[in-house]
Enzyme design. Structure first.
Site, PDB file in Angstrom:
ATOM      1  N   GLN A 195      -1.217   0.163   8.069  1.00 60.13           N
ATOM      2  CA  GLN A 195      -1.898  -1.073   7.695  1.00 60.13           C
ATOM      3  C   GLN A 195      -1.371  -1.620   6.376  1.00 60.13           C
ATOM      4  OE1 GLN A 195      -5.940  -0.546   6.343  1.00 60.13           O
ATOM      5  NE2 GLN A 195      -6.600  -2.479   7.240  1.00 60.13           N
ATOM      6  N   GLY A 196      -0.981  -2.871   6.367  1.00 59.50           N
ATOM      7  CA  GLY A 196      -0.494  -3.502   5.140  1.00 59.50           C
ATOM      8  C   GLY A 196      -1.461  -4.571   4.655  1.00 59.50           C
ATOM      9  N   TYR A 197      -2.544  -4.143   4.088  1.00 59.83           N
ATOM     10  CA  TYR A 197      -3.551  -5.087   3.574  1.00 59.83           C
ATOM     11  C   TYR A 197      -3.499  -5.163   2.046  1.00 59.83           C
ATOM     12  CZ  TYR A 197      -6.432  -6.411   7.661  1.00 59.83           C
ATOM     13  OH  TYR A 197      -6.905  -6.971   8.807  1.00 59.83           O
ATOM     14  N   SER A 198      -3.863  -4.043   1.398  1.00 68.28           N
ATOM     15  CA  SER A 198      -4.001  -4.054  -0.066  1.00 68.28           C
ATOM     16  C   SER A 198      -2.665  -4.294  -0.768  1.00 68.28           C
ATOM     17  CB  SER A 198      -4.545  -2.713  -0.554  1.00 68.28           C
ATOM     18  OG  SER A 198      -5.859  -2.534  -0.126  1.00 68.28           O
ATOM     19  N   GLU A 254     -12.974  -1.982  12.263  1.00 64.63           N
ATOM     20  CA  GLU A 254     -12.659  -0.782  11.496  1.00 64.63           C
ATOM     21  C   GLU A 254     -13.931  -0.021  11.186  1.00 64.63           C
ATOM     22  OE1 GLU A 254     -11.173  -1.573   7.614  1.00 64.63           O
ATOM     23  OE2 GLU A 254     -10.643   0.507   7.209  1.00 64.63           O
ATOM     24  N   SER A 310     -14.686  -1.620  -0.891  1.00 65.62           N
ATOM     25  CA  SER A 310     -15.441  -0.663  -1.712  1.00 65.62           C
ATOM     26  C   SER A 310     -16.934  -0.819  -1.470  1.00 65.62           C
ATOM     27  CB  SER A 310     -15.145  -0.896  -3.192  1.00 65.62           C
ATOM     28  OG  SER A 310     -15.764  -2.096  -3.613  1.00 65.62           O
ATOM     29  N   ASN A 311     -17.699   0.192  -1.834  1.00 60.75           N
ATOM     30  CA  ASN A 311     -19.141   0.091  -1.635  1.00 60.75           C
ATOM     31  C   ASN A 311     -19.749  -1.066  -2.430  1.00 60.75           C
ATOM     32  OD1 ASN A 311     -18.764   2.249   0.005  1.00 60.75           O
ATOM     33  ND2 ASN A 311     -20.286   3.581  -0.981  1.00 60.75           N
ATOM     34  N   GLU A 312     -19.084  -1.436  -3.511  1.00 60.97           N
ATOM     35  CA  GLU A 312     -19.547  -2.608  -4.255  1.00 60.97           C
ATOM     36  C   GLU A 312     -19.373  -3.872  -3.412  1.00 60.97           C
ATOM     37  OE1 GLU A 312     -17.582  -0.231  -5.678  1.00 60.97           O
ATOM     38  OE2 GLU A 312     -19.209   0.647  -6.848  1.00 60.97           O
TER      39      GLU A 312
END
Lengths: 380, 398, 380, 398
Positions: D126-129, D244, D383-385
């Protein structure tokens, strides 16, 4: 496995919800609580006619419900209105009658709304123990003579009849030797001291001094009441937990509304991310409580009953209390006032921790029960 | 670093203990220990005793008659007084208004008001919050319009603690709507016997009358009751808030409350054994004691840094947060300790003169009410959320 | 009572701090850790010359420190650099020598930087118990013969001499009957297996098989070592807790810097209130840890020593771990990489929970000790 | 409501158990249970076995060859597979890309890529971040410039899990800088054998190589590798994120991890008794089990609501938060369970072929590393945030 309510049960929920919404606002509730009886007999009759009491008991006993989901649906809605009418007391005492199969005539009267019961089991020294019964029932002629003290009997001051636990054999903490008796509340030798609870309900200390009851006042088998008591306790745990969830739902709803309307520093306080994130965690915990309630309701009659009841009650004491405190904190000062409703919801949620065992009691029961199989949601 | 008391500190501790043993009336400490309601008279009695002994204003600067107690002395007095069951001193005149007058008041205001705070002639209350201005104090609306030698006040204050006993109130009022909201605020002293001042009770969720609304309708206040300069009230208000927080950690009260809780836990039985021996209960209690021992030192460190010359800075916000959270956790554990007997609540039983048998153990009745009442502590005096904002901004530069 | 450091102690702190800042960056630290010895002998000598080892021991033993505040000041600064040189091992073993008053010649060599010690007390089955010693020392001629296994001996692979606990009398868990011996690490029958720890330090499993030692290798009095062991344990607890605080300080500092510089959604993430508020709580807990460290350091020689050590260590395990985890969480992915330093600080803080007893161990010790008097910060 | 399994569900559970008993290679489940490192070959072997049995894509829509498993079936398979020690299936092609292709891909893309995902020809990553675009994915910078029938890609992706094993990568790339940052993003499929693609390892804090940077320098990609429309990639990316998260609660893994922990707690001795009998340890464990039993039901409720027609909405964010926090608390308790033996860490011992005696108990070595490694779960995948932001906005309207 199926997570949606049957149509009938959804109708039951809607009916109670409608009653609360339309006829039981917070002022009405306070007025009922402050009345001499501590509740409204008119509302009680009205709800009995709607079948709400019958929904708590199985068909075999003349009711039309009595499963875990019937109980949870009714009490969740009652919790949404902080309803002070004596449903809990009659569920408890009635469950003892229904499960024993004795005194069905009395249960009929209860479901018709004509007779009020209360469940006098706890004692000044018993805390949350089910087997610590010091009240004694001695044989006396063909009947029994009861002596002892019962503590914090919910709605014990307005009941017509009491279901009283007493020891017919065994030592103070023995599970064997406890019996249940159906006793008229006005029997000679009974002294009832009524008082309010901090959250607006009514309870009583009940002293029994040489109370003579006939042999047929026995509920179930002499000395074998512990199984009945455990069943009553499970039903009660489920009911007050559902009530707590109903109250939590209102508390969260009110808090969300407040976050959207109350402005500080020129913006609605709901725009402050610190509150948003705490609120998100509250939403998550609320769903966890709802799931635990489903697990417990679905296991009311299974061999995993106690594990799931304790899981549920622990969550009410842990996550529920935290949500209640957060509802107050996020409102700020206004939630501290008697006039504003949210504090009353918070009070109820917190005080439910003191019924049928608190967070720690149930955590320790989970430990005792072991938990290997029980982490599975499925009963199969 | 040295955690041992000096000889002077030991002597001081002894002096305080002797004073409490001799002068604190047993009927008052009895009420405090059994959590009965104190009357106005009780507060005034204790106030007068402290004043006679020179303890009332011992934390004041020497030039104003105080003894300039340092952080260690204040800790010792706080802990000893709470352990002995001394009532909390009503802080509004003594600890909140007085420092403002000393720093910003006129000589006339100082010489008129300070002695009357000490001798109990005037019972002060605080007029800060308004219905629309809680944590966001700068948005307050109550107006003061200059009219000759007087100001005319209109508006409403709320959450006025013990306003029902007070005869004077210090208020933040809006004297200008120009500029930033902080800029048009003034600090005003108001005699509550002035026509147009009305106090209305607010009943709290556990049923007590402790706070009030105070309404002002065309209340005429002499201009000399303005403290400092017009429109500079925000500065004085912030100064006051810092001083308000000097006892905010509540160490003495927390220590006394823990002792009370431990007494209950020894008496309560769980499965036949004292609750104090229950593994989970003991663990919860021990965590609180650990945190409290650390907080006592944190409090003295921060207060000593302040008394050594630096003003108490945003660090006191940490004390406010930790102090209230800890105190609430003591309340929470005390509630749990009672089991089902936390539920009964007979409000009249909190008053002296109630003669019936208690419901359950004699310590049970006030406990749940006290738990709910203490939820206020993380809300008032700048909510814990506001304190976290202060820490973020002033300590961390975020 | 006084909460400021003496000038000498402040100079000591500044000196170590300067060393870390100027000569011990994170790459140097990793290089030292990865070297054959697992630390740099050059750095060790340099720090010995600066007097850092002498600062850990009292004047009566040839040092110039040895109080709780000396130990805490030194280790707090070492923690700020995650210094891998074997200070802890030599503090532990050296404290046993210093407190017993024996083998002062060896301690002199240690302070001069010429001899490395390690403290071989823990065993595979002892967990955090101080008295569970299964290694035995049998009389053999005029000396002793040692047999047993020692576990996770910090810096045990590079020590010249080992301080070994062994049982000369009593059952496995008896407090009486334990003795300490000073044993050359290369003695016949000693097998040392060296390995890294997850946080970059070095430890060893040490097997002793028929290791013969002379009578004068005994440290202190035969069978009476438990008091020495408790003292060593207290010094160790204080030291690693101070180290944890030093690491926490760096972790918080790095996180604050990151919050101010890292942008997401067009603003520095430090502008997000949810992070601000969590950070504010971390700051508060950090001060609580600092206070507990002061309380513990000030009580190293008092009768409240154990209470304050346990309070401190519990806070390190509870609040310290939480801060470490938050430092990672607030950084996000970058903190998960080996290359970025903050994860190493977090690792150290968390792994210190596994030395001298974890959060729960110390909570339970507090319960055992009782706490009435101990909630007072004052020793008087 | 009915918590009992239907006859069909019971039969399904039996079928899955039989399959696992017969087909899961013991050398693979042995590695999983002892937390050894899996090789690429191990993953491929298990992938092929699942595919042969038709389980690999059983959650796919029927029209694409799946069985359209509902939430209960997925729960059963998840729990049984984890209990048996089955490896986690690498999700990037199967659970992330495939749903996007089914919904938005061209028929050519579907018929070319879907079979190759199943038969293992292509290992996707996966190329997301990107280094500057983590939680704020919309700020990504990697560019794709149209040049005839090709796009030319330049930039850098990061946190690419198992990129070292992959031969294909799906990327979010910037095809336009007009409008809001979300608007100019496209979804691109890239053969990693194309010149200019370079994979560089990132070593995690516990020393493992699991994630990578992927660098793109003038990488020429055929235009038909664009998924859907140009500049509409943000829509597809969000769709993918929802899918996901369909297994995000991690119930099966958590249950298996708890069993592992309980086994350790029975073996570890504390003061001569099994750690499992320690009151505090048992309490911590019981809280986790309570939360997990509730989460299993929460997961099925949310997933069933989704499979009944409604798309899995922001409610899955609650599963992400609760699932990761619970899983991390299991890791934390497992770490504590070991006592001092949590400290040793011999990285080589995680590989098959390491023949030395373990340091301490044989289960000890991976535990602390696993604890630190799992800190990633509350950071990645949003993230959970970010999840709390989503709940605030979409569930609560704040």
């Amino acid at each position: 496995m199926d997570f949606s309510h049957t149509e009938e049960r959804q109708m039951l929920a809607d009916m109670v919800g409608r009653f609360v919404r339309d006829e039981y606002d917070i002022e009405t509730r306070h007025a009922n609580a402050r009345s001499d009886d501590g509740f409204s007999r008119a509302h009680w009759s009205q709800l009995a006619e709607l079948g709400l009491i019958g929904a708590l008991f199985p068909e075999s006993c003349g009711g039309f419900g009595g499963t875990g989901f019937d109980i949870s649906v009714v009490f969740e809605q009652l919790g949404g209105g902080l309803v002070v009418e004596p449903f809990l007391a009659n569920l408890l005492a009635g469950t003892a009658l229904a499960a024993s199969g004795t005194h069905s005539d009395v249960l009929d009267e209860v479901m018709a709304g004509n007779c009020l019961l209360a469940y006098a089991h706890g004692e000044p020294a018993s805390r949350y123990s089910l087997s610590q019964v010091e009240t004694v029932a001695q044989k006396s002629g063909s009947g029994y003579r009861l002596n002892g003290n019962k503590a914090v009997v919910i709605s014990g001051d307005t009941a017509n009849k009491l279901v009283v636990s007493a020891r017919t054999a065994g030592g103070n903490d023995a599970t064997d030797g406890i019996s249940l008796f159906l006793v008229p509340a006005d029997a000679d030798g009974i002294h009832i001291r009524s008082y309010p609870t901090i959250d607006g309900y009514r309870a009583a200390e009940i002293a029994l001094k040489d109370v003579e009851v006939p042999a047929d006042s026995l509920i179930g088998v002499e000395g074998q009441a512990i199984a009945l008591i455990e069943q009553v306790n499970a039903a009660g745990t489920l009911a007050v937990s559902a009530e707590a969830l109903g109250a939590i739902d209102v508390g969260i709803e009110m808090t969300l509304d407040y976050l959207k309307t109350r402005k500080q520093f020129g913006v609605p306080i709901g725009k402050f991310q610190a509150l948003q994130h705490r609120m998100a965690d509250m939403m998550t915990e609320r769903e966890q409580i709802r799931s635990a309630l489903i697990n417990a309701a679905g296991n009311l009659q299974s061999d995993q009953r106690d594990w799931h009841m304790s899981a549920l009650k622990n969550l009410i004491g842990r996550a529920g209390r935290s949500i209640a405190e957060e509802c107050i904190q996020m409102h700020g000062g206004i939630a501290m006032t008697f006039e504003y409703a949210v504090g009353h919801y918070a009070k109820r949620v917190v005080m439910i921790d003191h019924m049928f065992g608190d967070e720690d009691h149930h955590l320790q029961r989970i430990i005792k029960l072991g938990a290997i199989a029980a982490t599975a949601a499925a009963t199969a | 670093m040295d955690l041992n008391y000096t000889h002077e500190e030991q002597a001081f501790q002894l002096e305080v203990r002797q004073f409490l043993a001799e002068k604190l009336p047993p009927e008052i400490s009895g009420k405090v220990k059994s959590k009965k309601r104190l009357t106005k008279q009780d507060s005034e009695t204790w106030h007068a005793i402290l004043n006679a002994a020179g303890y009332l204003n011992a934390h004041w600067l020497v030039e104003f008659g105080g003894r300039g107690w340092n952080a260690i002395q204040r800790d010792i007095f706080d802990v000893e007084a709470n352990a002995a069951g001394a009532p909390r001193v009503v802080p509004f005149g003594l600890n909140m208004l007085a420092p403002v007058l000393m720093a910003f008041g006129s000589q006339e205001q100082q010489s008129y008001h300070l002695p009357r705070i000490l001798d109990g002639t005037n019972w002060w209350c605080q007029g800060y919050s308004e219905p629309g201005a809680g944590s966001d104090l700068a948005s307050l609306k109550m107006s003061a319009v200059r009219d000759g030698d007087e100001y005319v006040l209109n508006g409403q204050k709320t959450w006025t603690t013990l306003g029902q006993h007070a005869n004077w109130i210090f208020c933040l009022v809006r004297t200008s709507r120009e500029g930033k909201p902080q800029q048009g605020i003034s600090f005003m002293l108001v005699d509550m016997d002035t026509p147009g001042v009305e106090v209305r009770p607010i009943i709290l969720l556990e049923g007590t009358h402790e706070v009030n609304e105070v309404w002002f309708t065309d209340v005429r206040v002499p201009a000399e009751n303005l403290v400092g300069e017009e429109n500079k009230g925000w500065t004085y208000a912030k100064y006051l808030l810092v001083h308000e927080r000097s006892g905010i950690a509540g160490v003495g009260d927390a220590l006394a409350s823990i002792e009370h809780l431990k007494q209950i836990a020894r008496e309560q039985k769980k499965d036949g054994k004292p609750l104090a021996e229950d593994a989970l209960f003991a663990a919860r209690l021990a965590e609180i004691e650990i945190d409290l021992a650390a907080m006592r030192t944190t409090n003295m460190r921060i207060m000593q840094a302040a008394s050594d010359g630096a003003p108490p800075g945003p660090e006191v916000s940490m004390l406010k947060i930790k102090g209230t959270v800890l105190r609430q956790s003591i309340n929470d554990l005390t509630r749990r300790a009672l089991g089902p007997y936390a539920m009964p609540f007979v409000s009249e039983a909190l008053d002296i003169g109630y003669n019936e048998e208690p419901i359950g153990p004699d310590y049970a009745n006030p406990v749940a009410a006290d738990y709910f009442n203490h939820r206020k502590t993380s809300i008032y005096g700048g909510s814990n959320e506001i304190q976290r904002n202060i820490i973020s901004k002033l300590m961390m530069g975020l």
